[in-house]
Write an enzyme that holds these catalytic residues in place. Sequence first.
Site, mmCIF file in Angstrom:
data_model
loop_
_atom_site.group_PDB
_atom_site.id
_atom_site.type_symbol
_atom_site.label_atom_id
_atom_site.label_comp_id
_atom_site.label_asym_id
_atom_site.label_seq_id
_atom_site.Cartn_x
_atom_site.Cartn_y
_atom_site.Cartn_z
ATOM 1 N N SER A 130 39.055 43.472 51.058
ATOM 2 C CA SER A 130 39.203 44.917 50.889
ATOM 3 C C SER A 130 37.828 45.527 50.634
ATOM 4 O O SER A 130 36.887 44.831 50.225
ATOM 5 C CB SER A 130 40.127 45.230 49.707
ATOM 6 O OG SER A 130 40.225 46.627 49.487
ATOM 7 N N GLU A 188 34.950 41.237 49.102
ATOM 8 C CA GLU A 188 34.850 42.636 48.692
ATOM 9 C C GLU A 188 33.824 43.368 49.545
ATOM 10 O O GLU A 188 32.656 42.952 49.614
ATOM 11 C CB GLU A 188 34.405 42.746 47.237
ATOM 12 C CG GLU A 188 35.431 42.285 46.226
ATOM 13 C CD GLU A 188 34.937 42.496 44.793
ATOM 14 O OE1 GLU A 188 35.750 42.301 43.882
ATOM 15 O OE2 GLU A 188 33.752 42.833 44.596
ATOM 16 N N CYS A 189 34.229 44.452 50.167
ATOM 17 C CA CYS A 189 33.328 45.378 50.844
ATOM 18 C C CYS A 189 32.379 44.640 51.803
ATOM 19 O O CYS A 189 32.812 44.177 52.856
ATOM 20 C CB CYS A 189 32.555 46.203 49.815
ATOM 21 S SG CYS A 189 31.864 47.733 50.476
ATOM 22 N N GLY A 190 31.100 44.498 51.483
ATOM 23 C CA GLY A 190 30.189 43.787 52.369
ATOM 24 C C GLY A 190 30.630 42.370 52.636
ATOM 25 O O GLY A 190 30.407 41.829 53.737
#
Length: 445
Positions: free
Chosen positions: A423, A330-332
């Site tokens: 994502s 997720e993200c980072g």
Amino acid sequence: MSTAPVSCPAVLVAAPASGQGKTTVAAALARLHTRAGRRVRAFKCGPDFLDPHWLTLASGHPVDNLDLWMTGEAGCRARLHAAAADADLLVIEGVMGLFDGTPSAAGLAQRFGLPVLAVIDASAMAGTFGALAHGLRHYRAGLPWAGVLANRVASAGHAQMLEAALPTDDSGWLGAVPRDAAFTLPERHLGLTVASELPDAMARLDAAADALAATPLGQMDTAALARWAVPFEAPPAHTPTPPLLAGRTIAVARDAAFCFIYPANLDTLRALGAQVVFFSPLANEPLPACDAVWLPGGYPELHAQTLQHAALCRASLLAHVAAHKPVWAECGGMMVLFELLLQVDGQTHPQWGLLPGQVSMQKRLAALGPQQLTLPAGTLRGHTFHYSRCDTPLAPVAHTEAVRGGVTKPGEAVYQRGSVRASYFHAWFASAPEATASLFMEAPL
């Protein structure tokens, strides 16, 4: 869980806008009563990872998020009821301005009868303070009200002017807190600095609590708090979470670079039957023995050089993927998987190369807002919030939906390469446990 209503004093700390000092006041209030020996449970409205770190430090307990859309009304009700049964005071920090967003902090206050404490940055005002307090109090009929606190006040004389500006209604003057660097909570591009990164974090909270102790708000004892007592109804019975991850071990990255972890997400994984273990990429720790990996969000851009040299951790993750074991990033957690990270100042750092392409940091916010991801097993709710963009030859296998005022439109890309799915989307696992389980099993999107 008890099914009987439970009464407990509670207050929702709100403001007319972001940046007024909600977190400082909410954390100071939690710290003040915790120091007095009261059992305090704190919550944060909306999707937020950073403010809860300060509220956790202040209260000594994990902090959950409350959001009528993302976590759902039933989830909010269950968490408030459970906390009220074991607390002397509930402190709920609002999000943005009191009436901002759909749902807003005001909507949560009205849904559960939470008295609103309005924190107003009064550093550059006098009479207008009264107009703001009056407007916040009466803008929406039926809003439960606790009172108003002036923040970042210049002097005792200034505080007297502010109090005198209040209309003669039930605005409820609760005092004034001075501006003081000793209890300022530092910020950076995603919000407040994580409390655990500051060696003087507790000293800052104690200084803020000391300042609050000099106000009528801070001088409220157990008997005075009783006027904020709220009856919390028990949530309806819910279907037990199926143990879809029973017998599986999920390794979760957790350190200063990967710290955006909702406690409720870990609870959901355990409710699904998984054993949760942790590892630190910053410490170059290899993956523990596991069946799946979760790389949550955080600040990989602040630790890009260290992560670049985390060869042991990277090699173990590559072996995990080569064995066709799932990874949800997720993200980072996704950012570190690309080949290159480009900083705003032009510096570049090779990353782990499990996904082709590069991530570029931006000076401005790239995306923000509620999102949902529909999978065959269900729809996960969550949000997005990032200052970077990725450039990759990978074609998305799916997109989230951005949700605004009941209208949806395409949101974040979801990428897949082998057993890696990634994502910018931050998922609230409890919104769809079956869909969560599918992220940590071999089933494709």
